[in-house]
Design a protein around this motif. Structure first.
Motif: not given
Length: 279
Positions: A184, A188, A159-160
């Motif tokens: 990224k 993000e 997710e990140m």
């Protein structure tokens, strides 16, 4: 929309597996009973914030039962509140009883402790649930926290980008943030977990979107927040490590944007629910 459209296929698959794990090759005790249609009620035996009612209802529906949800997830329940009404075959209801109550109890426990944290934090600081969850139950804990007014941190590693202490053993903050910016996705965020004020300054200078102050003392936290904001006003500050319901208010007064709390899953008390055949 159907009754269970908010439950996505992966969640249903996990719930099926939970049930299969409990039933095994078959419920030998319930098999002794004459097969009859019956009605059962699930009741909360203590005060709580309800979560997991949708999951419990789906499990009984999967067993062929007709289900009426008497309380919605997020409702504040008093002891004795009736949550679900079930109509179906006795063997099917009894075989799903414990799995459903376990899911309901755990999720309501998480929602309840999260509600306490969100109330303490107020409106200006967001509280987040960490990834310190049981394997297989992560998405259910993350869903439960939202009913208590808390936000899920990363659902999973995809997710990140969050550079933690052990990542920084293999590269500097400057180097790894630069690599992260190359990789990224659009929109993000890049977060850096720091253990010292010097690392916090370095992360802010290299334009980390979020600077996580991990296990800082109360005094050093205030100083670090001021340093980060002096360097990069846009940087979001997150506090983590050793934060509990008892000291949460003191950390909130330091005005971070985010606080993540492992206590919300580690110390969530399973809420007591019971199922009773009534007809």
């Amino acid at each position: 929309m159907g009754y269970f459209d908010m439950l996505f296929a992966p969640a249903k698959k996990k719930l099926k597996q939970f049930l299969a794990d409990d039933v095994g090759a078959g419920d030998r005790t319930s098999a002794l009973l004459p097969e009859k249609k019956c009605r059962a009620i699930i009741t909360a035996n203590e005060n709580c914030v309800l979560a997991g009612a949708e999951e419990a209802a789906w499990l009984f529906s999967f067993q062929g039962c007709r289900v009426k949800q008497l309380k919605k997830d997020g409702a504040i329940l008093r002891k004795g509140s009736k949550v679900l009404k079930l109509d179906g075959v006795n063997r099917k209801i009894l075989s799903a009883e414990r799995t459903s109550l376990n899911v309901l109890g755990r999720m309501s426990g998480v929602a309840t402790i999260c509600s306490k944290a969100a109330t303490i934090a107020g409106e200006n600081t967001k509280v987040f649930l960490t990834r310190k969850t049981m394997p297989g139950f992560n998405e259910f804990d993350k869903k439960a926290c939202t009913f208590g007014g808390v936000f899920p941190h990363r659902k999973n590693l995809e997710e990140m980008i969050l550079l933690k202490e052990n990542h920084l053993a293999f590269g500097s903050i400057q180097e790894l943030i630069a690599k992260a910016r190359e990789k990224k996705r659009k929109g993000e965020k890049i977060e850096v977990e720091v253990r010292t004020a010097g690392q916090a300054v370095e992360a802010a200078k290299n334009n980390a979107d979020i600077v996580m102050l991990d296990n800082f003392s109360m005094k050093s936290t205030g100083k670090a927040i001021r340093k980060v904001k002096e360097i990069n006003q846009k940087a979001v500050v997150e506090l983590s490590g050793g934060i509990t319901l008892k000291n949460l208010h003191s950390y909130v007064k330091l005005k971070p944007e985010m606080i993540s709390m492992g206590q919300l899953t580690k110390e969530a008390k399973t809420i007591d629910f019971s199922l009773e055949v009534v007809a």
